[in-house]
Design an enzyme around this catalytic site. Sequence first.
Site, PDB file in Angstrom:
ATOM      1  N   HIS A  54       0.831  -1.204   0.000  1.00 49.31           N
ATOM      2  CA  HIS A  54       0.000   0.000   0.000  1.00 49.31           C
ATOM      3  C   HIS A  54       0.876   1.269   0.000  1.00 49.31           C
ATOM      4  O   HIS A  54       0.727   2.141  -0.854  1.00 49.31           O
ATOM      5  CB  HIS A  54      -0.902  -0.021   1.244  1.00 49.31           C
ATOM      6  CG  HIS A  54      -1.769   1.179   1.402  1.00 49.31           C
ATOM      7  ND1 HIS A  54      -3.106   1.177   1.073  1.00 49.31           N
ATOM      8  CD2 HIS A  54      -1.499   2.441   1.835  1.00 49.31           C
ATOM      9  CE1 HIS A  54      -3.609   2.379   1.298  1.00 49.31           C
ATOM     10  NE2 HIS A  54      -2.656   3.170   1.773  1.00 49.31           N
ATOM     11  N   GLU A  55       1.796   1.316   0.957  1.00 53.01           N
ATOM     12  CA  GLU A  55       2.627   2.517   1.069  1.00 53.01           C
ATOM     13  C   GLU A  55       3.535   2.674  -0.144  1.00 53.01           C
ATOM     14  O   GLU A  55       3.824   3.785  -0.579  1.00 53.01           O
ATOM     15  CB  GLU A  55       3.431   2.508   2.373  1.00 53.01           C
ATOM     16  CG  GLU A  55       2.578   2.532   3.635  1.00 53.01           C
ATOM     17  CD  GLU A  55       1.535   3.649   3.667  1.00 53.01           C
ATOM     18  OE1 GLU A  55       1.754   4.703   3.045  1.00 53.01           O
ATOM     19  OE2 GLU A  55       0.477   3.438   4.298  1.00 53.01           O
ATOM     20  N   HIS A  80       1.637   4.423  -2.816  1.00 50.39           N
ATOM     21  CA  HIS A  80       1.706   5.884  -2.640  1.00 50.39           C
ATOM     22  C   HIS A  80       3.063   6.406  -3.127  1.00 50.39           C
ATOM     23  O   HIS A  80       3.154   7.449  -3.776  1.00 50.39           O
ATOM     24  CB  HIS A  80       1.580   6.258  -1.162  1.00 50.39           C
ATOM     25  CG  HIS A  80       0.191   6.232  -0.615  1.00 50.39           C
ATOM     26  ND1 HIS A  80      -0.860   6.889  -1.210  1.00 50.39           N
ATOM     27  CD2 HIS A  80      -0.329   5.655   0.501  1.00 50.39           C
ATOM     28  CE1 HIS A  80      -1.964   6.715  -0.483  1.00 50.39           C
ATOM     29  NE2 HIS A  80      -1.665   5.960   0.557  1.00 50.39           N
ATOM     30  N   HIS A 124       3.232   6.803  -6.721  1.00 49.13           N
ATOM     31  CA  HIS A 124       2.453   7.961  -7.141  1.00 49.13           C
ATOM     32  C   HIS A 124       3.333   9.222  -7.077  1.00 49.13           C
ATOM     33  O   HIS A 124       3.258  10.102  -7.934  1.00 49.13           O
ATOM     34  CB  HIS A 124       1.246   8.096  -6.209  1.00 49.13           C
ATOM     35  CG  HIS A 124       0.124   8.928  -6.733  1.00 49.13           C
ATOM     36  ND1 HIS A 124      -0.914   9.335  -5.939  1.00 49.13           N
ATOM     37  CD2 HIS A 124      -0.138   9.452  -7.953  1.00 49.13           C
ATOM     38  CE1 HIS A 124      -1.758  10.061  -6.654  1.00 49.13           C
ATOM     39  NE2 HIS A 124      -1.312  10.152  -7.880  1.00 49.13           N
TER      40      HIS A 124
END
Length: 686
Positions: A477-478, A481, A484
């Site tokens: 998940h991290e 990010h 991104h």
Amino acid sequence: MTEPAINPAIFNWDGPHGLPRFTAIRDEDFKPAFEFALAAHNAEIDAIAQNPDAPTFANTITALEIAGDELSRVSSIFWNKAGSDTNEAIQHLEREISPVMSRHYSKIGQNEQLFKRIDTLWENRDSLGLTLEETRVLERHWKGFVKSGAKLPKEQQKRLAEINEKLSSLGTNFGQNVLADEKNWFLLLSDEDELSGLPDFVRDAMASAAEARGEKGKYAVTLSRSIIEPFLTFSDRRDLREQAFNAWTARGENPGPTDNREIIAETVALRDEKAKLLGYPHYAALKLDNTMAKDAGTVNALLMKVWEKARLRALEEEADLARLIAEEGRNHGVQPWDWRHFAEKLRARTFNFSESELKPYLQLEKIIEACFAVAGKLFSVKAVRRTDIAGYHPDVRVYEIRDFDDKLVALFMGDYFARSSKRSGAWMSAFQSQHKLPLKNGIKGEIPIIYNVCNFAKPAEGKPALLSIDDARTLFHEFGHALHGMLSDVTYPTVSGTSVSRDFVELPSQLYEHWLTVPAILKEYALHYETGAPMPEELLGKVLAARTFNAGFNTVEFTSSALVDMAFHTRPPGGDPMVLTADVLAEIGMPSSIVMRHRTPHFSHVFSGDGYSAGYYSYMWSEVLDADAFEAFMETSNPFNAETAKRLKENIYSVGGSIDPEDAYKAFRGKLPSPDAMLKKKGLAA
Ligand SMILES: [Zn+2]
């Protein structure tokens, strides 16, 4: 008068690839650096506001975009430290600097001359020949000024600035109180009887935690999620589970100096006053103005649609657990400290495997490799570890992220282990965001410097770090990010990387989680730490089959928190926040065997800073998007379909906030999603 000494290491990032030399920075350097940087920013703002030339995009907006370079450098280093490796001196300065920063930005936001220039540009935006990205950058600045009160009469501007300053202090105190409660509580165990049921990995983590607290040879239950959750799952000692659970859920609610209840009441009242000053009916309306969801009605409709299904499922799950408890000859109902324990037993029985069987296959090192491998397959980038470069803490790893032509794309730091100086949870942030504007020193553009912070239990000396499947998801998940931020390819910093609307920002991260359980990835990277054997097909099959197990519980935990968040920011303020919380939970029929994922007194997403206030729903909103987005790959029967991946990078991961999120999503997928794929993913579809 002597000037306080400025440590140049804070501003001149002359480490490898333009990294700060973290080891050269001391705690006492921050204060003078902030003072210098604030003054420098003020001078730049004055020069822009007082420019005798007529306003142009370049002399006003571009100038604002590159102003404050020193301030963003000292801020990024300081807030990293405050979150991931704090101490008393840093906490003291944090309390001191929060209101100063708030005043600083209020003053800029209410600078009449400056707003006049921006307003002129905004009024004439159609005739300025701006690109779409530039128009959106201009809009962000204009809206930011309006929300800072630029259009309000003087008296109200003053009040708004006071409110913002107070809110900022309240948020800091809220977070520090939660950290203090987490740090101060631990339960030392030593008898074999007290450790009953705990697998080796939990014992090892508890042994390290005890040692870190000066109690070598004992075992500490701490409130770090990576210890408390497995403890509640595996401990056979119902009395100890209850004791630990109560401490965990009482964070921020313990009477005394760390009690957050007054802080919440004051925060909610001030937010409401602020919204009304700015002409909104309530704070949620102000916060949702700039999101995909747009209004509270839309948010609540999605949450309630999911809530009804999740609650019914949770009640069925509770009945299953009650049956299991009775079968074991026990004479008690399902209490919140029982749920994880018996759910794990039921899962082990139903799917014939236990969490602790998975763990030996989930080595931190291998899962990090898997994360990078997925990025390679989807986005053609690779990670090169640089053990010779120091991060901001000895535990931090530094990587170069390069494309397949070996061109440096970004720097990445991973900070994976829990420590008592780190706040709980997991997050991504940036020391430096990607952009292409010329800087003061003539360099054009900057590569992103991105980091991930997690709280995985640190293994005992000589043992490998093993993750739970949830930990592994968090890591993916991290890193989603992080991608991104790292794949960002825009011109202006304001719309770089994760600077998108809140209910869109979890799309790249939650979507990335899907690749962890792609069979090809698990087969290659889920390797037993002793034998090196891949996770057996059969176990893998069971893991995938069990994915929606306990979905009612998980969704109820989340959705109740999101609904309480919305209630705080749509209903009239006043009264005891715990009463409001209880009212909302009663209205929605919260099962008594489950508590909110984040109870109000430690709901840091919402009260420690403003990040997710009236915004906790965003995770679910993004989940609607991520479930549908992953379907785009599955429709091709290839989770790494090159064309889909290319569209994903071009329309989602690289555009930041330079285009409207709805348009970005449609460009990727051809249409907007319905919640169906999300409900199916959770196993809650009718
Ligand atoms: Zn996230």
